[in-house]
Design a protein around this motif. Structure first.
Motif, short mmCIF file in Angstrom:
data_model
loop_
_atom_site.label_atom_id
_atom_site.label_comp_id
_atom_site.label_asym_id
_atom_site.label_seq_id
_atom_site.Cartn_x
_atom_site.Cartn_y
_atom_site.Cartn_z
N HIS A 98 1.88 3.82 -4.95
CA HIS A 98 2.64 3.99 -3.71
C HIS A 98 1.73 4.65 -2.68
CE1 HIS A 98 6.12 4.46 -1.11
NE2 HIS A 98 5.67 5.68 -0.84
N TRP A 99 1.58 4.03 -1.52
CA TRP A 99 0.67 4.50 -0.47
C TRP A 99 1.46 5.07 0.70
CZ3 TRP A 99 -4.77 2.86 0.14
CH2 TRP A 99 -5.28 2.29 -1.04
N VAL A 100 0.99 6.21 1.23
CA VAL A 100 1.53 6.81 2.45
C VAL A 100 0.33 6.97 3.39
CG1 VAL A 100 2.72 8.77 3.48
CG2 VAL A 100 3.31 8.03 1.14
N VAL A 101 0.39 6.28 4.54
CA VAL A 101 -0.75 6.19 5.45
C VAL A 101 -0.32 6.60 6.85
CG1 VAL A 101 -2.45 4.59 6.44
CG2 VAL A 101 -1.73 4.33 4.05
N LYS A 102 -1.19 7.36 7.53
CA LYS A 102 -0.94 7.78 8.91
C LYS A 102 -0.96 6.56 9.83
CE LYS A 102 -3.51 12.02 8.14
NZ LYS A 102 -4.78 12.69 8.44
N ALA A 103 -0.06 6.56 10.78
CA ALA A 103 0.02 5.51 11.79
C ALA A 103 -0.07 6.18 13.15
CB ALA A 103 1.34 4.75 11.63
N PRO A 104 -0.15 5.40 14.23
CA PRO A 104 -0.22 6.00 15.57
C PRO A 104 1.01 6.85 15.88
CG PRO A 104 -0.84 3.69 15.65
CD PRO A 104 -0.32 3.95 14.26
N ALA B 103 1.75 -0.96 -3.78
CA ALA B 103 0.70 -1.96 -3.98
C ALA B 103 0.66 -2.36 -5.44
CB ALA B 103 -0.65 -1.40 -3.54
N LEU B 104 0.43 -3.63 -5.68
CA LEU B 104 0.34 -4.17 -7.03
C LEU B 104 -1.05 -4.72 -7.27
CD1 LEU B 104 3.66 -6.23 -6.79
CD2 LEU B 104 3.40 -3.94 -7.76
N VAL B 105 -1.68 -4.35 -8.36
CA VAL B 105 -2.99 -4.91 -8.71
C VAL B 105 -2.74 -6.35 -9.16
CG1 VAL B 105 -4.95 -4.79 -10.30
CG2 VAL B 105 -3.97 -2.69 -9.37
N THR B 106 -3.43 -7.29 -8.52
CA THR B 106 -3.26 -8.70 -8.85
C THR B 106 -4.43 -9.27 -9.64
OG1 THR B 106 -4.18 -9.35 -6.71
CG2 THR B 106 -1.78 -9.12 -6.85
N GLU B 107 -5.54 -8.54 -9.62
CA GLU B 107 -6.72 -8.94 -10.40
C GLU B 107 -7.55 -7.70 -10.67
OE1 GLU B 107 -10.32 -12.22 -10.32
OE2 GLU B 107 -9.60 -11.43 -8.41
N GLU C 11 -2.67 9.57 3.58
CA GLU C 11 -2.14 10.91 3.27
C GLU C 11 -2.10 11.14 1.77
OE1 GLU C 11 1.53 11.98 5.14
OE2 GLU C 11 0.63 11.91 7.14
N ARG C 12 -1.62 10.12 1.05
CA ARG C 12 -1.60 10.24 -0.41
C ARG C 12 -1.37 8.88 -1.05
NH1 ARG C 12 3.88 11.42 0.45
NH2 ARG C 12 5.17 10.42 -1.13
N ILE C 13 -1.78 8.79 -2.30
CA ILE C 13 -1.52 7.62 -3.11
C ILE C 13 -0.94 8.12 -4.43
CG2 ILE C 13 -2.47 5.59 -4.27
CD1 ILE C 13 -4.77 5.73 -2.17
N ASP C 14 0.27 7.72 -4.72
CA ASP C 14 0.91 8.09 -5.98
C ASP C 14 0.70 6.94 -6.95
OD1 ASP C 14 1.94 10.42 -4.73
OD2 ASP C 14 3.66 9.28 -3.98
N VAL C 15 0.02 7.21 -8.07
CA VAL C 15 -0.19 6.19 -9.09
C VAL C 15 1.08 6.12 -9.92
CG1 VAL C 15 -1.57 5.49 -11.07
CG2 VAL C 15 -2.68 6.58 -9.10
#
Length: 195
Positions: free
Chosen positions: A81-87, A96-100, A70-74
């Motif tokens: 921050h991720w907002v994702v559709k689920a069933p 989410a954290l960038v690790t590399e 739905e959206r990703i807030d940087v």
């Protein structure tokens, strides 16, 4: 070339590598493995690796081709921050954290503590000469509600294994043509039908 020499140059996504079993191969390639289910997908895209990397690295772009996002807030250079559709019309969220981050070559990430769906992964951009770039995506995740949740997600076409294939195909279309093909009737189609 001997079998040993062949496997030394295995460039398959880690989850499909023949050098190690799926779990060990994927886990070895992830900076912070989080999750029990592993998937890997690859596509050759006729664009330079630096261009593909730059597009992907701006995480706000990912919602353009990732159907269930739905959206990703940087939040900053290394957090989003991720907002994702689920069933069943629900959503799941996580930071989410960038690790590399290897410019032009690879990006790895891991979900922060408290994520609705624990996950980690890696996307690699490998030069394929005149064919463009091979994009390898490996994702490690915990399906909500375990195996039952995975089955339900699959029924609703929200299972990450299905989505990864579709999303990578849409990324290829967007990067090569500037648009994503769809069979949905859009405004331009409706205008032509009126004439």
């Amino acid at each position: 070339m001997s079998d040993h020499e062949f496997h030394a140059f295995d460039d398959a996504p880690p989850s499909t590598s023949k050098k190690l079993d799926g779990q060990d191969a994927a886990t070895a390639s992830l900076i912070e493995p989080k999750g029990s289910a592993i998937l890997g997908r690859a596509a050759t895209i006729n664009r330079p690796s630096a261009e593909l990397y730059a597009y992907w690295r701006d995480f706000s772009n990912l919602a353009m081709f990732m159907e269930n996002v739905e959206r990703i807030d940087v939040l900053d250079a290394n957090r989003s921050h991720w907002v994702v559709k689920a069933p069943a019309g629900k959503t799941v969220e996580w930071d989410a954290l960038v690790t590399e981050d290897i410019e032009g070559q690879a990006i790895a990430w891991a979900s922060a503590e408290g994520a609705d769906v624990a996950n980690s992964g890696r996307v690699e951009f490998a030069d394929a000469g005149p064919r463009g770039t091979v994009v390898n995506v490996t994702i490690n995740y915990d399906p909500p509600a375990g195996t039952i949740g995975k089955i339900i997600a699959k029924m609703f076409q929200r299972e990450p294994f299905i989505q990864a294939r579709r999303d990578l195909r849409r990324f290829k279309q967007l990067m090569e043509t500037g648009e994503i093909s769809t069979n949905v009737r859009n405004l331009a189609t409706l205008e032509k039908e009126k004439d």
